[in-house]
Write a protein that holds these residues in place. Structure first.
Motif, PDB file in Angstrom:
ATOM      1  N   GLY A  90       0.991  -1.072   0.048  1.00 27.62           N
ATOM      2  CA  GLY A  90      -0.369  -0.123  -0.082  1.00 27.62           C
ATOM      3  C   GLY A  90       1.003   0.871  -0.103  1.00 27.62           C
ATOM      4  N   SER A  91       0.581   2.397  -0.818  1.00 28.60           N
ATOM      5  CA  SER A  91       0.857   3.562  -1.020  1.00 28.60           C
ATOM      6  C   SER A  91       1.494   3.811   0.906  1.00 28.60           C
ATOM      7  N   ASP A  92       0.517   3.398   2.071  1.00 27.23           N
ATOM      8  CA  ASP A  92       0.653   3.844   3.181  1.00 27.23           C
ATOM      9  C   ASP A  92       2.209   3.629   3.889  1.00 27.23           C
ATOM     10  N   PHE A 115      -4.541  13.967   3.117  1.00 28.01           N
ATOM     11  CA  PHE A 115      -4.484  12.701   3.688  1.00 28.01           C
ATOM     12  C   PHE A 115      -4.408  13.033   5.431  1.00 28.01           C
ATOM     13  N   TYR A 118      -0.476  10.959   6.530  1.00 26.61           N
ATOM     14  CA  TYR A 118       0.342  11.800   6.235  1.00 26.61           C
ATOM     15  C   TYR A 118       0.888  12.375   8.118  1.00 26.61           C
ATOM     16  N   ASN A 165      -7.244  14.471  -0.890  1.00 22.90           N
ATOM     17  CA  ASN A 165      -8.138  13.135  -0.352  1.00 22.90           C
ATOM     18  C   ASN A 165      -8.553  14.887   0.811  1.00 22.90           C
ATOM     19  N   ASP A 190       1.343  12.728  -4.706  1.00 22.09           N
ATOM     20  CA  ASP A 190       0.331  11.544  -4.097  1.00 22.09           C
ATOM     21  C   ASP A 190      -0.884  11.853  -5.102  1.00 22.09           C
ATOM     22  N   ALA A 192      -3.236   8.790  -5.421  1.00 19.77           N
ATOM     23  CA  ALA A 192      -3.398   7.457  -5.547  1.00 19.77           C
ATOM     24  C   ALA A 192      -5.003   8.006  -6.308  1.00 19.77           C
ATOM     25  N   TYR A 193      -5.803   8.576  -6.074  1.00 19.04           N
ATOM     26  CA  TYR A 193      -6.741   8.771  -8.048  1.00 19.04           C
ATOM     27  C   TYR A 193      -6.409   8.656  -8.657  1.00 19.04           C
ATOM     28  N   THR A 216      -0.834   4.598  -6.092  1.00 22.30           N
ATOM     29  CA  THR A 216      -1.478   2.974  -5.528  1.00 22.30           C
ATOM     30  C   THR A 216      -2.841   2.387  -6.954  1.00 22.30           C
ATOM     31  N   SER A 218      -5.116   0.912  -4.116  1.00 21.39           N
ATOM     32  CA  SER A 218      -6.070   0.592  -3.922  1.00 21.39           C
ATOM     33  C   SER A 218      -7.115   1.134  -4.821  1.00 21.39           C
ATOM     34  N   LYS A 219      -7.345   2.657  -5.134  1.00 16.08           N
ATOM     35  CA  LYS A 219      -8.294   2.425  -5.575  1.00 16.08           C
ATOM     36  C   LYS A 219      -8.921   2.758  -6.738  1.00 16.08           C
ATOM     37  N   ARG A 226      -2.637  -4.352  -1.399  1.00 15.61           N
ATOM     38  CA  ARG A 226      -1.628  -3.497  -0.477  1.00 15.61           C
ATOM     39  C   ARG A 226      -0.757  -3.596  -1.870  1.00 15.61           C
TER      40      ARG A 226
HETATM   41  C1  LIG Z   1      -6.579   6.112  -0.468  1.00 16.71           C
HETATM   42  C2  LIG Z   1      -5.062   7.567  -0.021  1.00 16.71           C
HETATM   43  C3  LIG Z   1      -3.404   6.477   0.183  1.00 16.71           C
HETATM   44  C4  LIG Z   1      -3.830   5.297   0.401  1.00 16.71           C
HETATM   45  O1  LIG Z   1      -3.500   3.949  -0.454  1.00 16.71           O
HETATM   46  P1  LIG Z   1      -3.497   2.873  -0.223  1.00 16.71           P
HETATM   47  O2  LIG Z   1      -2.138   2.079  -1.247  1.00 16.71           O
HETATM   48  O3  LIG Z   1      -4.341   1.787  -0.328  1.00 16.71           O
HETATM   49  O4  LIG Z   1      -1.923   2.362   1.471  1.00 16.71           O
HETATM   50  C5  LIG Z   1      -2.511   7.144   0.077  1.00 16.71           C
HETATM   51  N1  LIG Z   1      -3.137   8.694  -0.779  1.00 16.71           N
HETATM   52  C6  LIG Z   1      -3.769   8.828  -0.911  1.00 16.71           C
HETATM   53  C7  LIG Z   1      -3.910  10.731  -1.085  1.00 16.71           C
HETATM   54  C8  LIG Z   1      -5.105   8.036  -0.212  1.00 16.71           C
HETATM   55  O5  LIG Z   1      -6.378   9.019  -0.777  1.00 16.71           O
END
Ligand SMILES: *Cc1c(COP(=O)(O)O)cnc(C)c1O
Length: 360
Positions: A90-92, A115, A118, A165, A190, A192-193, A216, A218-219, A226
């Motif tokens: 995951g990017s976390d 987010f 951070y 986000n 970042d 993610a979207y 990531t 994930s979205k 992950r």
């Molecule tokens: C959901 C999200 C992440 C985390 O994504 P994972 O890869 O599921 O850990 C990171 N940055 C932002 C802005 C997010 O909304």
């Protein structure tokens, strides 16, 4: 010695003062709280995936460099070999790696609202975190305030979620570029979207040595896997790679991500369906008296409710079987705000009907 003395002597004060990241129980509810893709895979795709998984050698450690997946990602997203790439669970996990690598005096800067990880991870590591308010009118970057904060705090890392986000907007591109040019430390964009946004800083990696782009899966539709990655200056990626645990990306994730990314047509269709629904939900939200929805380049929409109504509306939706995200507890600019993820047409309709009931 009492048990609580034992605990307080054992752990760092930063850890003791944290509260664990809480995820609402969604059992039995329509789940529109976590920016998941609502669509499954067609049966033939599932079949082909299982065929690939069948050959996984679970008795062996995974490829520590995830070479095959790395080549696929470079090819599909156009990341040339001159840039380093690192994977995280995951990017976390990548955010955690970045922050763990910093010196203890380091300061972290990000726009607020932003987010939450951070801040959460910075605090867990005892690092100083500075949140700089976004403009209240449109949630865009307050560039003068950001530049002033950069000058004053000299942050080691600036995180910019693009789209942001929980606000959903893309920050002004020129403001982002000016921040990258002004910053003496790293700037992590970042993305993610990115699948829903049609905008990216990947093409700018070559222009700035302090720029890193994080993504990531994930979205996009693989939240359960992950897998996140970060690309940029190979010398910086090289340092991060030293503190990455050697087998952080398991074999099943490596095979599945590679398989899924090669099915780009399927994800393209799902992403398009989500973007089409996003404009319908946006228009529907803005037709309600007292509701203001904010434009979104992501797979969720932030909306403002009448004064002090966010929590009652959130609870009413939940009692009607729809789980979204209540941002009121975060206060500040989000005091009256809720956030809904774009689901299937039926899920979105259920959300809008429940919202209409909660307002009447
Ligand atoms: C959901 C999200 C992440 C985390 O994504 P994972 O890869 O599921 O850990 C990171 N940055 C932002 C802005 C997010 O909304």
């Amino acid at each position: 010695m009492t048990e609580s003395d034992f605990i307080t002597q054992l752990f760092r004060k930063e850890v003791l003062s944290l509260t664990a990241y809480k995820v609402n129980d969604a059992s039995g509810l329509i789940k529109l709280d976590a920016m998941e893709n609502p669509y499954h895979w067609p049966e033939p795709v599932v079949h082909d995936w299982l065929v690939r998984l069948k050959d996984s050698e679970l008795n062996r450690y995974p490829d520590p460099e995830a070479r095959r997946l790395s080549a696929t990602i470079r090819e599909i997203y156009g990341i040339p070999d001159q840039f380093g790439i690192l994977f995280g669970n995951g990017s976390d996990e990548i955010i955690q790696l970045l922050l763990m690598a910093l010196s203890p005096e380091a300061r972290i800067l990000a726009p607020d609202p932003g987010f939450v990880m951070y801040r959460q991870i910075s605090h867990s590591l005892g690092l100083e975190y500075c949140g700089i308010p976004l403009r209240a009118t449109d949630f865009d970057l307050d560039l003068p305030a950001m530049l002033e904060a950069i000058e004053r705090h000299r942050p080691s890392i600036i995180f910019l979620a693009y789209p942001n986000n929980p606000t959903g907007n893309l920050f002004n591109e020129h403001a982002v570029l000016e921040i990258i040019q002004t910053a003496k430390g790293l700037v992590v964009i970042d993305e993610a979207y990115a699948p829903f946004a049609n905008a990216s800083f990947i093409d700018r990696l070559g222009r700035f040595d302090n720029l890193l782009v994080m993504r990531t899966l994930s979205k996009l539709g693989l939240a359960g896997l992950r897998l996140g990655y970060i690309a940029g200056n190979p010398d910086i990626i090289g340092q991060l790679n030293k503190i990455r645990l050697p087998y952080n990306i398991n074999s099943l994730t490596q095979v599945t991500a590679d398989f899924a990314l090669r099915n780009s047509v399927l994800f393209g269709q799902q992403t398009q369906a989500i973007c089409d629904e996003r404009s319908l939900v946006y228009d529907a939200l803005n037709r309600f008296d007292g509701i203001t929805a904010y434009p979104s380049a992501a797979n969720f929409i932030l909306f403002r409710t009448p004064e002090n109504r966010a929590t009652p509306i959130f609870e009413s939706l939940q009692s009607q079987g729809v789980l979204i995200k209540n941002l009121a507890p975060q206060g500040g600019l989000l005091k009256n705000c809720l956030r809904t993820t774009i689901g299937t047409p039926a899920e979105n309709q259920a959300f809008l009907t429940a919202l209409s009931n909660s307002l009447s």
